[in-house]
Design an enzyme around this catalytic site. Structure first.
Site, PDB file in Angstrom:
ATOM      1  N   LYS A 279       0.838  -1.202   0.000  1.00 18.63           N
ATOM      2  CA  LYS A 279       0.000   0.000   0.000  1.00 18.63           C
ATOM      3  C   LYS A 279       0.870   1.247   0.000  1.00 18.63           C
ATOM      4  CE  LYS A 279      -3.961  -1.704   2.678  1.00 18.63           C
ATOM      5  NZ  LYS A 279      -4.996  -1.454   1.659  1.00 18.63           N
ATOM      6  N   ARG A 353     -10.581 -11.226   1.703  1.00 20.12           N
ATOM      7  CA  ARG A 353     -11.472 -12.226   1.127  1.00 20.12           C
ATOM      8  C   ARG A 353     -10.858 -13.622   1.157  1.00 20.12           C
ATOM      9  NH1 ARG A 353     -11.683  -8.697  -4.243  1.00 20.12           N
ATOM     10  NH2 ARG A 353     -11.378  -7.083  -2.669  1.00 20.12           N
TER      11      ARG A 353
HETATM   12  N1  BES Z   1      -8.147  -3.526   4.208  1.00 19.04           N
HETATM   13  C1  BES Z   1      -8.285  -3.127   2.863  1.00 19.04           C
HETATM   14  C2  BES Z   1      -9.559  -2.309   2.609  1.00 19.04           C
HETATM   15  C3  BES Z   1      -9.601  -0.959   3.263  1.00 19.04           C
HETATM   16  C4  BES Z   1      -9.046   0.140   2.639  1.00 19.04           C
HETATM   17  C5  BES Z   1     -10.233  -0.795   4.457  1.00 19.04           C
HETATM   18  C6  BES Z   1      -9.117   1.384   3.235  1.00 19.04           C
HETATM   19  C7  BES Z   1     -10.323   0.432   5.037  1.00 19.04           C
HETATM   20  C8  BES Z   1      -9.757   1.530   4.425  1.00 19.04           C
HETATM   21  C9  BES Z   1      -8.329  -4.343   1.953  1.00 19.04           C
HETATM   22  O1  BES Z   1      -7.587  -5.431   2.369  1.00 19.04           O
HETATM   23  C10 BES Z   1      -7.782  -3.882   0.649  1.00 19.04           C
HETATM   24  O2  BES Z   1      -6.653  -3.494   0.614  1.00 19.04           O
HETATM   25  N2  BES Z   1      -8.593  -3.914  -0.391  1.00 19.04           N
HETATM   26  C11 BES Z   1      -8.205  -3.446  -1.658  1.00 19.04           C
HETATM   27  C12 BES Z   1      -8.718  -4.425  -2.680  1.00 19.04           C
HETATM   28  C13 BES Z   1      -8.178  -4.202  -4.061  1.00 19.04           C
HETATM   29  C14 BES Z   1      -6.720  -4.559  -4.111  1.00 19.04           C
HETATM   30  C15 BES Z   1      -8.960  -5.078  -5.012  1.00 19.04           C
HETATM   31  C16 BES Z   1      -8.813  -2.078  -1.877  1.00 19.04           C
HETATM   32  O3  BES Z   1      -9.950  -1.861  -1.463  1.00 19.04           O
HETATM   33  O4  BES Z   1      -8.145  -1.224  -2.436  1.00 19.04           O
HETATM   34 ZN    ZN Z   2      -5.528  -5.292   1.793  1.00 18.51          ZN
END
Ligand code: BES
Ligand code: ZN
Ligand code: ZN
Length: 497
Positions: A279, A353
């Site tokens: 990230k 997921r």
């Molecule tokens: N934990 C994150 C989702 C999230 C993002 C929660 C910001 C709270 C605040 C999750 O694991 C994630 O990173 N999801 C990605 C999925 C994508 C790579 C398909 C996302 O939402 O960007």
């Molecule tokens: Zn994630």
């Protein structure tokens, strides 16, 4: 300190603050005329001069050395009676406790009956007030070593009641709401705890500890058991961390199994770096809240046990740290999940997921009548609803509607999104059955479509994406900046119904 019930016929020494309600266009409550005539007079004047008309959140503070209940009097605007809902009283209660803290009051006397109208019964008001006192004053301050932390004076709140007769029903309601507040705070504490302290093993320890106190059954599958069960979704995410992953199982009320089992599944990523698909740094520190679903499930089980609900409830909490130590999974890896379906890991940041998939299919063992998962699953959900609504999806309209109603009652609002088969093409695999990401569009929905692949047959299932609601960047009327503990009240309400 909590809420003490006191008959208004009892002569009392002066409190530091006396509080009453004023509904819009109704003038100050009539009860006030006998309880504190001079304050009634002062309020009347403020109304007739147009300085105060009882609009929601409007406040009037007056001081008078002759007042008998307290030298300071606080009149709270409640809006028109016809629009009065439990949520209005929740907000007022939080204003009262915060005002009490601000003026450093030690004793606060509340004419609670003046707040009673419509769906806010006296018992409901007493319960909500006790709950809001805990929630609105909550702060996560265990790591602040300076200032007055931990030493904040207790405030005694007195519900001053004209009503005669038994107060037992009020006491019962207060006890129930205090249990709920404890559950919410347990969740907030777990979530606010940083990733270096609260890793998967620590989360398991906390769950065990709570289970012991509440006398509920707890079992934790460690790495060896996960390997034996072929829970490769949980293992794959956990392999990037020096702390091994786990599946925590909490079980309450087995004796009520014949009435149908409810399984609650919560995402427990104790920190989400994104893994190899790392990230960006901005806001990454907040990714300690990626175990909010887990915290909510753990908190809710504690409440369910405290309330002694007559329901078989099983909490399943897959937990892992998504990091890049050890042997992290690579984009392109193909894993075989617990239910046998294969997944190509396109993006290691879509890890929630993967761990949920295994836990959801494992729930088949309990033949649940209702299966509900909570997860901070997608950034898209936060973009869609900000922190105002839970993204709700499910395969059973009856369950979905029940959840929406419970959310309306508790103020944890849910908004439904579709999970039509049309969306399935986005997660269809090429070298595998499934992809763990569904492309750039409809991210909240395609994540739910992925989960759907792991739901046991003929099981009513609902998915709550709490990415927006689990954290408050600026604080709310009932919550300091940080973890909100969303879902505990909603699930408790749902299970109580
Ligand atoms: N934990 C994150 C989702 C999230 C993002 C929660 C910001 C709270 C605040 C999750 O694991 C994630 O990173 N999801 C990605 C999925 C994508 C790579 C398909 C996302 O939402 O960007
Ligand atoms: Zn994630
Ligand atoms: Zn995540």
């Amino acid at each position: 300190m909590s809420l003490v019930l006191i008959p208004s016929s009892e002569k009392k020494v002066r409190a530091d603050l006396f509080v009453a309600a004023c509904f819009e266009k109704e003038g100050p409550a009539r009860e006030l005329r006998t309880l504190e005539p001079a304050a009634y007079e002062a309020s009347q004047q403020a109304v007739s001069k147009g300085r105060f008309d009882g609009k929601p959140a409007q406040q009037l503070m007056t001081y008078n050395p002759d007042y008998t209940q307290a030298h300071e009097f606080f009149l709270v605007g409640m809006g028109p009676k016809k629009d009065y809902r439990k949520m209005c009283f929740r907000k007022a209660a939080s204003e009262i406790v915060r005002k009490a803290r601000a003026i450093k009051a030690k004793t606060v006397r509340i004419a609670l009956e003046t707040f009673v109208s419509g769906e806010v019964t006296l018992a409901e008001a007493a319960g909500i007030f006790a709950e809001m006192e805990k929630l609105a004053l909550y702060e996560f301050d265990r790591y602040r070593t300076q200032g007055e932390n931990g030493k904040k004076a207790d405030i005694r709140f007195e519900a001053f009641l004209a009503r005669k007769g038994s107060l037992a029903s009020l006491d019962k309601k207060i006890a129930a709401h205090l249990a709920i507040a404890e559950g919410v705070i347990r969740a907030r504490d777990l979530i606010n705890e940083p990733g270096n302290v609260l890793h998967p093993q620590q989360l398991a320890k906390e769950a065990r500890e709570m289970a012991r106190k509440k006398k509920i059954h707890c079992e934790v599958f460690g790495k060896a058991e996960l390997e034996k069960l072929k829970m490769n979704g949980i293992l794959a995410v956990g392999q990037g961390s020096t702390v091994p992953p786990a599946l925590i199982i909490l079980e309450y009320g087995k004796a009520y199994q014949s009435k149908g089992t409810v399984c609650l599944v919560g995402k427990g990523v104790t920190f989400d770096t994104g893994g190899i698909s790392i990230k960006p740094s901005k806001d990454m520190e907040k990714m300690k809240y990626d175990m909010s679903g887990a915290a909510t499930v753990i908190g809710t089980l504690g409440v369910v046990a405290d309330l002694g609900l007559k329901r078989h409830v099983v909490g399943l909490v897959p937990t892992a740290e998504n990091s890049v130590a050890e042997d992290p999974q690579r984009p392109g890896d193909i894993i075989t999940m617990y239910n046998g379906k294969t997944v190509e890991v396109i993006n290691t940041d879509a890890e929630g997921r993967l761990i949920l998939g295994d836990a959801l299919s494992y729930s088949a063992k309990y033949k649940p009548k209702m299966l509900i998962d909570l997860a901070t699953l997608t950034g898209m959900c936060l973009y869609t609803f900000a922190d105002k609504a839970i993204g709700l999806m499910g395969n059973d309209e009856n369950l979905v509607q029940k959840i929406i109603q419970a959310g309306e009652a508790t103020g944890e609002r849910c908004w439904q999104l579709p999970i039509w088969e049309d969306y399935r093409e986005f997660i269809k695999g090429y070298h595998s059955d499934l992809l763990n990401v569904g492309g750039p569009y409809g991210g909240t929905i395609t994540a739910a479509m992925f989960l759907k692949e792991f739901i046991p047959e003929k099981t009513a299932w609902a998915h709550l994406d709490i990415a927006g609601t689990a954290w408050s960047n600026s604080g709310r009327f009932d919550c300091a900046k940080g973890a909100t503990g969303v879902g505990v009240r909603l699930l408790t309400e749902l299970l109580s119904r």
